[in-house]
Enzyme design. Structure first.
Site, short mmCIF file in Angstrom:
data_model
loop_
_atom_site.label_atom_id
_atom_site.label_comp_id
_atom_site.label_asym_id
_atom_site.label_seq_id
_atom_site.Cartn_x
_atom_site.Cartn_y
_atom_site.Cartn_z
N HIS A 207 0.88 -1.32 -0.01
CA HIS A 207 0.13 0.07 0.07
C HIS A 207 0.84 1.32 0.05
O HIS A 207 1.67 1.46 1.07
CB HIS A 207 -0.69 -0.10 1.35
CG HIS A 207 -1.77 1.13 1.34
ND1 HIS A 207 -3.02 1.09 2.24
CD2 HIS A 207 -2.17 2.25 0.67
CE1 HIS A 207 -3.62 2.24 2.24
NE2 HIS A 207 -3.06 2.99 1.18
N ARG B 164 0.98 4.45 0.58
CA ARG B 164 0.21 5.75 1.17
C ARG B 164 0.67 7.19 0.63
O ARG B 164 1.88 7.18 0.38
CB ARG B 164 0.15 5.70 2.61
CG ARG B 164 -0.74 4.54 3.02
CD ARG B 164 -1.02 4.64 4.65
NE ARG B 164 -2.01 3.66 5.13
CZ ARG B 164 -3.27 4.28 5.37
NH1 ARG B 164 -3.56 5.32 5.33
NH2 ARG B 164 -3.85 3.14 5.82
N GLU C 143 -2.18 -1.16 -3.61
CA GLU C 143 -3.09 -0.65 -3.04
C GLU C 143 -2.62 0.94 -3.00
O GLU C 143 -1.63 1.30 -2.61
CB GLU C 143 -3.16 -1.00 -1.39
CG GLU C 143 -3.60 -2.51 -1.73
CD GLU C 143 -3.73 -2.97 -0.33
OE1 GLU C 143 -4.67 -3.78 0.23
OE2 GLU C 143 -3.00 -2.50 0.80
N THR D 35 -6.47 1.42 7.42
CA THR D 35 -7.80 1.89 6.57
C THR D 35 -9.15 1.45 7.13
O THR D 35 -9.34 0.41 7.61
CB THR D 35 -7.94 0.81 5.24
OG1 THR D 35 -6.55 0.97 4.52
CG2 THR D 35 -8.77 1.33 4.43
C1 LIG Z 1 -6.56 -1.10 2.16
C2 LIG Z 1 -6.08 -1.93 3.22
O1 LIG Z 1 -6.90 -2.90 3.90
C3 LIG Z 1 -4.64 -2.46 3.26
O2 LIG Z 1 -3.93 -1.53 3.02
C4 LIG Z 1 -4.13 -2.39 5.00
O3 LIG Z 1 -4.95 -1.51 5.37
C5 LIG Z 1 -2.66 -2.28 4.95
O4 LIG Z 1 -2.19 -1.02 5.16
P1 LIG Z 1 -2.21 -0.16 6.32
O5 LIG Z 1 -1.91 -0.82 7.37
O6 LIG Z 1 -1.20 1.05 6.01
O7 LIG Z 1 -3.53 0.36 6.70
N1 LIG Z 2 -6.21 -5.03 1.61
C1 LIG Z 2 -5.91 -5.71 2.93
C2 LIG Z 2 -4.55 -6.19 2.88
O1 LIG Z 2 -3.76 -5.95 2.25
C3 LIG Z 2 -3.78 -6.37 4.55
O2 LIG Z 2 -4.43 -5.99 5.50
P1 LIG Z 2 -4.04 -6.42 7.06
O3 LIG Z 2 -4.11 -7.82 7.08
O4 LIG Z 2 -2.71 -5.76 7.24
O5 LIG Z 2 -4.95 -5.68 7.80
#
Ligand SMILES: CC(=O)[C@@H](O)[C@H](O)COP(=O)(O)O
Ligand SMILES: NCC(=O)COP(=O)(O)O
Length: 242
Positions: free
Chosen positions: A45, A47, A72, A103
């Site tokens: 992700h 960000r 992401e 998120t």
């Molecule tokens: C969109 C999502 O669910 C993931 O990106 C997850 O939240 C991990 O990224 P963060 O820990 O930065 O939220």
């Molecule tokens: N989209 C969910 C993800 O990539 C992982 O989320 P988490 O397991 O770190 O909460």
């Protein structure tokens, strides 16, 4: 029943690295270990605030991954341009708030359909498969379908954070019904967020779900037992469900 793929989210390898501003642990190194342990994909992700994954990670992973990259990102011009340049296999469009710890909900596709459709169209024109991270309700699923995205990722956060067994069962039923409905609409269904070693089995048993993206719990276990074991342990739970 179909095979269930595991996308390992390695964001929090970068969280640990960035906590000290050093070069280790390196998400590139972690991705290679996760692949060897059976990860079917790597999720990152990027960000807007670059709190964990940074641009360099995305570029390096593009050159080194042997499995699909799922990037992401929020729908912004900056992120769309980065995706077009780097060309991940998948882009998962997610909502983002600067102050959130993680998120907090699904993308409101229904409430901003023209903007989401424009982003989907732009990414697809660049040859990227687009996924929308949404809550499991019909309004959002219908909107996702209307946007032209072939894929959705159902947000499992409310299920993961449920404070009673009754609430957890209700959230599980919403995901089950949403997955069934989305598959009937011809969408590929993935799921993720907040899944861990004690709540994944029930989600993995939902036959329409094709992929789970799991990060925080795997990286947290990896600190104690090693990343290879942590990935294998999660795959074992998922395989037991199919
Ligand atoms: C969109 C999502 O669910 C993931 O990106 C997850 O939240 C991990 O990224 P963060 O820990 O930065 O939220
Ligand atoms: N989209 C969910 C993800 O990539 C992982 O989320 P988490 O397991 O770190 O909460």
């Amino acid at each position: 029943m179909r095979n269930l793929r595991l996308g390992v989210n390695i964001d929090h390898i970068a969280t640990l690295r960035n906590a000290r501003g050093v070069r280790y642990p390196d998400p590139v190194h972690a991705a290679a270990i996760a692949e060897q342990a059976g990860a079917d994909g790597i999720t990152i992700h990027l960000r807007e605030d670059r709190r964990h994954i940074v641009d360099r990670d995305v570029r390096m992973l593009k050159q080194t991954l042997n499995v699909p990259m799922n990037l992401e990102m929020a729908i912004t011009d900056e992120m769309l341009a980065i995706a077009e340049e780097i060309q991940p296999t998948y882009c998962c469009l997610v909502p983002e708030k600067r102050a959130e710890l993680t998120t907090e909900g699904g993308l409101d596709v229904a409430g901003q359909l023209p903007a989401v459709t424009a982003a989907v169209t732009r990414l697809q024109a660049a040859g990227i498969a687009v996924s929308l991270f949404i809550d499991a309700n019909r309004e959002q699923i219908d909107a996702a379908k209307a946007s032209g995205a072939p894929l959705i990722e159902l947000h499992t956060g409310q299920y993961a954070e449920a404070e009673s067994l009754a609430q957890q069962a209700a959230e599980l039923e919403k995901i089950r019904a949403g997955a069934r409905y989305a598959a009937e609409q011809g969408l590929q269904v993935n799921a993720g967020h907040g899944l861990h070693y004690h709540n994944t089995l029930e989600i993995a048993q939902i036959s329409e779900i094709e992929e789970l993206n799991i990060g925080h719990a795997i990286i947290a276990r990896a600190v104690l037992v090693g990343l290879e074991t942590a990935v294998r342990d999660m795959k074992q739970i998922m395989n037991k469900a199919r």
